[in-house]
Write an enzyme that holds these catalytic residues in place. Structure first.
Site, PDB file in Angstrom:
ATOM      1  N   SER A 132       1.167  -0.808  -0.378  1.00 26.52           N
ATOM      2  CA  SER A 132      -0.378  -0.378  -0.510  1.00 26.52           C
ATOM      3  C   SER A 132       0.834   0.719  -0.070  1.00 26.52           C
ATOM      4  O   SER A 132       2.112   1.093   0.276  1.00 26.52           O
ATOM      5  CB  SER A 132      -1.058  -0.406   1.045  1.00 26.52           C
ATOM      6  OG  SER A 132      -1.486   1.058   1.593  1.00 26.52           O
ATOM      7  N   TYR A 146      -1.998  -0.926  10.462  1.00 27.25           N
ATOM      8  CA  TYR A 146      -2.287  -0.735   9.075  1.00 27.25           C
ATOM      9  C   TYR A 146      -0.964  -0.719   7.958  1.00 27.25           C
ATOM     10  O   TYR A 146      -0.141  -1.102   7.460  1.00 27.25           O
ATOM     11  CB  TYR A 146      -3.601  -0.878   8.258  1.00 27.25           C
ATOM     12  CG  TYR A 146      -3.305  -0.697   6.985  1.00 27.25           C
ATOM     13  CD1 TYR A 146      -3.737  -1.663   6.856  1.00 27.25           C
ATOM     14  CD2 TYR A 146      -2.931   0.826   5.968  1.00 27.25           C
ATOM     15  CE1 TYR A 146      -3.906  -1.821   4.541  1.00 27.25           C
ATOM     16  CE2 TYR A 146      -3.462   0.262   4.507  1.00 27.25           C
ATOM     17  CZ  TYR A 146      -3.751  -0.952   3.900  1.00 27.25           C
ATOM     18  OH  TYR A 146      -3.824  -1.414   2.886  1.00 27.25           O
TER      19      TYR A 146
END
Length: 237
Positions: A132, A146
């Protein structure tokens, strides 16, 4: 793409969103594709019927199940690790068990799957992990766990690229930004948060990410390894 015609491909987390687009792309390019799913059995069955790929249930939070799935898939030419979860909120209030689950799926599973695949992967094999843009940039509060998991993929890829380089196996990370999926729909609440920081004021498509993955799996990317490949519409520019 002639480079993957007849090649053996395993996609961990392939039933929906980016994973499904990757399965479709490899199947269209003539690869023999197997993909895993956890809670989306009906979607997996539909995708398998559509593409001719093989769907298998595997819990990416279960280390032994992940290792067994990779091992039982035989010598792989391409491994794509797409399975992942998002946990966000005030770190002082988040459920520690949810964070541990995220670590198992987002960090431990990619590592163990990559190592197991490399045991029998032929020279020229490809390991591609979907990370990501948040591995590079934490643009707003609440996503520390995350983002931690996605930045861990970067060090993993750099290290494994050196470990497996003598055997001609490449290891790369693809880092999407906002992509129109069930997890982050184009009409969802996050667009007002991220669009001001983007060069393109829109979400990307899962097919955009699949195209980058396909290139990394092909012959033109044979000298590309240990690298992060960001596809984010200029979010991190």
């Amino acid at each position: 793409m002639a480079g993957v015609q007849g090649k053996s491909v395993l996609v961990l987390g392939g039933s929906r969103g980016i994973g499904a687009a990757i399965v479709r792309r490899f199947a269209a390019d003539g690869a023999a594709v197997t993909f895993t799913y956890a809670g989306s059995k009906e979607a997996a069955e539909r995708l398998a019927a559509e593409t001719g790929a093989t769907a298998v249930m595997t819990d990416s939070a279960d280390r032994d199940a992940v290792i067994a799935r990779v091992r039982d898939s035989g010598p792989l030419d391409v491994l794509v690790v797409n399975a992942g979860v998002v946990v966000y909120g005030d770190p002082l209030e988040m459920d520690p068990d949810a964070v541990d689950q995220l670590i198992r799926i987002n960090i431990a599973a990619p590592y163990h799957a990559s190592v197991e695949a490399a045991r029998r992967m032929p020279e020229g094999g490809r390991i591609i992990v979907i990370g990501s843009v948040n591995g590079d940039r934490v643009s707003f509060p609440g996503i520390s766990a995350y983002a931690m998991s996605k930045s861990a993929m970067q060090s993993m890829a750099r290290g494994l690229a050196r470990d497996f380089g003598p055997r001609g196996i490449t290891v790369n990370v693809v880092q999407p930004g906002p992509i129109d999926t069930d997890m982050n729909p184009a009409d969802g609440p996050f667009k007002d948060l991220v669009y001001p920081a983007m060069a393109f004021k829109r979400h990307g498509r899962p097919e955009d990410v699949a195209g980058m993955v396909a290139w990394l799996a092909g012959p033109e990317a044979g000298f590309v390894t240990g690298a992060m490949h960001t596809i984010d519409g200029g979010f991190g520019a």
